[in-house]
Design a protein around this motif. Sequence first.
Motif, mmCIF file in Angstrom:
data_model
loop_
_atom_site.group_PDB
_atom_site.id
_atom_site.type_symbol
_atom_site.label_atom_id
_atom_site.label_comp_id
_atom_site.label_asym_id
_atom_site.label_seq_id
_atom_site.Cartn_x
_atom_site.Cartn_y
_atom_site.Cartn_z
ATOM 1 N N LEU A 25 54.194 -1.502 36.039
ATOM 2 C CA LEU A 25 55.662 -1.526 36.094
ATOM 3 C C LEU A 25 56.223 -0.936 37.384
ATOM 4 O O LEU A 25 57.440 -0.870 37.561
ATOM 5 C CB LEU A 25 56.235 -0.780 34.885
ATOM 6 N N SER A 36 62.157 1.292 33.671
ATOM 7 C CA SER A 36 60.761 1.229 33.223
ATOM 8 C C SER A 36 60.177 2.623 33.055
ATOM 9 O O SER A 36 59.459 2.911 32.090
ATOM 10 C CB SER A 36 59.921 0.428 34.220
ATOM 11 N N LEU A 75 52.803 -3.632 26.551
ATOM 12 C CA LEU A 75 53.962 -4.029 27.357
ATOM 13 C C LEU A 75 54.807 -5.077 26.629
ATOM 14 O O LEU A 75 56.043 -5.030 26.677
ATOM 15 C CB LEU A 75 53.504 -4.575 28.717
ATOM 16 N N ILE A 115 59.300 -6.575 32.036
ATOM 17 C CA ILE A 115 58.130 -5.991 31.382
ATOM 18 C C ILE A 115 57.268 -7.089 30.755
ATOM 19 O O ILE A 115 56.030 -7.049 30.840
ATOM 20 C CB ILE A 115 58.568 -4.960 30.321
ATOM 21 N N LYS A 118 55.258 -8.774 33.438
ATOM 22 C CA LYS A 118 54.136 -7.941 33.863
ATOM 23 C C LYS A 118 53.007 -7.966 32.832
ATOM 24 O O LYS A 118 51.819 -7.896 33.188
ATOM 25 C CB LYS A 118 54.592 -6.507 34.119
#
Length: 322
Positions: A25, A36, A75, A115, A118
């Motif tokens: 992040l 984050s 995540l 997020i 990712k």
Amino acid sequence: MNLKTIYASLRADLSLIEKEMELSLCTEEPILFQTSKQLLKAGGKRLRPVFVLLSGKFGDYHIDKIKEVAVALELIHTASLVHDDVIDDADLRRGEPTVKAKWNNQTAMYTGDYILAKALERITLIESQEAHITLSETIKEVTIGEIEQIRDQFNWDQNLRSYLRRIKRKTALLISVSCRLGALVSDVPKHQQKHLERFGYFAGMSFQITDDILDFVGTKAKLGKPSGGDLKQGNVTLPALLAMSDPYIKEKITATLKNKNTNEKELNEALHLIKSSGAIECSENMSNAYLHKAQLELSNLPACKARQSLEKIAEYIGKRKF
């Protein structure tokens, strides 16, 4: 063996996963960096990574491989919570201000999207088409579950089947997939993967039912958010659903919550009706039934420390107070 002992035995690997989440992040964009960082600092039970790691212990366990699954799934879970807080207009989570409360709805939505992106980036490091297909299917189902929850807000005529399907998509599926993918990347035999996957599903169903019970009987100090929030937001969870089988209770609750400006006294009266109806006890029985099924799945797995740990986590799920 208790929960603290289990987490202590996994401390090194969980710390690595935490660091990998931070690295994932990390960004030069200042707002995304701050949002984050706040989410990671808030922490959580990290149940999904624990399920990934323990499921992997039944096979050829390599932390460098399995960490990618654990990071990706946690995540995805974190992204869904950020989006949930916008949908539910929640100001607190785990006792801390939510991203939407501290910044705004737009920032929260884009933080959740970032997020999620990712998470998908991390899962590409796993060289397994089955893992990729499983994860994409999971994200699709979780999204459908969120849409169904929005659709059914303030719908007092729901049935048990729709509730169970919704919590499967909302919670149980991601826990089930944590067990499945942890086993998959560790080359656990297929028949054992199935038992672990089903264990995760049953444990996840119990976890969400317990969550829904705690929303009625928990305290703000322990929950990190006000009790009765689900009912006020029009989310019909199991205790409310069971209590409203009584026409009198249903009429009282619907009349109270038709008014979006329901005050605390009126909300507490509605909560009291549900808690005194026997619905909490019936919900606990259903949660325990799912836990029993989860334990039966574990009985089909080799006796080992990882199995003992999963058994203890299942016990914790049924007894937890926050």
